[in-house]
Scaffold this active site. Sequence first.
Site, PDB file in Angstrom:
ATOM      1  N   SER A  49      13.628 -78.306  24.481  1.00 20.88           N
ATOM      2  CA  SER A  49      13.195 -79.675  24.169  1.00 20.88           C
ATOM      3  C   SER A  49      13.945 -80.660  25.053  1.00 20.88           C
ATOM      4  CB  SER A  49      13.445 -79.985  22.702  1.00 20.88           C
ATOM      5  OG  SER A  49      12.823 -79.016  21.903  1.00 20.88           O
ATOM      6  N   GLY A 108       8.130 -72.105  23.636  1.00 19.29           N
ATOM      7  CA  GLY A 108       9.179 -71.229  23.104  1.00 19.29           C
ATOM      8  C   GLY A 108       9.068 -71.158  21.585  1.00 19.29           C
ATOM      9  N   HIS A 109       8.933 -72.336  20.950  1.00 22.87           N
ATOM     10  CA  HIS A 109       8.771 -72.348  19.484  1.00 22.87           C
ATOM     11  C   HIS A 109       7.470 -71.627  19.092  1.00 22.87           C
ATOM     12  CE1 HIS A 109      11.126 -76.202  20.106  1.00 22.87           C
ATOM     13  NE2 HIS A 109      11.894 -75.542  19.265  1.00 22.87           N
TER      14      HIS A 109
END
Length: 285
Positions: free
Chosen positions: A192, A35-36
């Site tokens: 996370s 995602g990051h």
Amino acid sequence: MLLHSIDEVREVVQKWKTEGYKVGLVPTMGALHDGHLSLIKKAKSICDKVVVSDFVNPIQFGPNEDFDKYPRTLDTDMKLCDEEGVDIIFAPTPKEMYGEGQRLSNNTLTYVCPPFFYVNTLCGKTRIGHFDGVCTVVLKLFNIVQPDYAFFGQKDAQQVIIIKKMVKDLNVPVEIIQCPIVREASGLALSSRNKYLSEEGKKDALVLSKILNNIKECYKKGIVDVNALKETAYSFLTNKHDMEYLEIVDKDTLENKTAADDNSIALTAIRVENVRLIDNIYLGE
Ligand code: PAF
């Protein structure tokens, strides 16, 4: 380049600016996942230089939340950033960001407090002070890096709306770019905090995307009554799911709706194995 100090970041970025480079900031708390990386890739596609901040921000965690056990994986984060061609990873200590001996309360620190309406709903109902902490650190990062663009994920949709409001209200010269949610093949939104889940917990966590997809399907079939749409969710829940909220609101203003429309977003927070997970879906897309 890994930098820990505010002054070093300022120096490098100022030089870039005099050379006419467009600078992008991807604020993160580290523990980077795909995602990051999607935010970083988007930043790389628009900006000449990209800064990733990697900082587990103490002031956005409540006293009973997971600040101490939040995953900290700077070495792996650095490798991933390197592969993506990130120019600076800014990984300050809490002391660098907030000074020594600060008791991090709004008695000792100037906080950015978004309007009550925006923080007293959805995640803000149980995470008291969370968005004050987020806005405060994000504004600090904007002042330190002075980016032309900043990149945030749609998974934290409420956060993005609140940050956009702050930027508008405080005339911060940055353009906020929201990027789509990245999911595992199973449908689980990347986070996370997924690291806290067992294999079984990960399966149970699929309930979030199932509920949201089902609401969207029902909406597409013509059901618009918000209560009726929310009702469709309950058959998916078992005793392994502790639902904190399920709401359908305006995707830009967070205003409640009685009838869903193409401008609506459905959002939910559900605890699985006591891990708080969030997800959302736009009904109009
Ligand atoms: O979304 C996050 O990871 C955090 O809230 C942010 C924006 C990096 C601020 O600490």
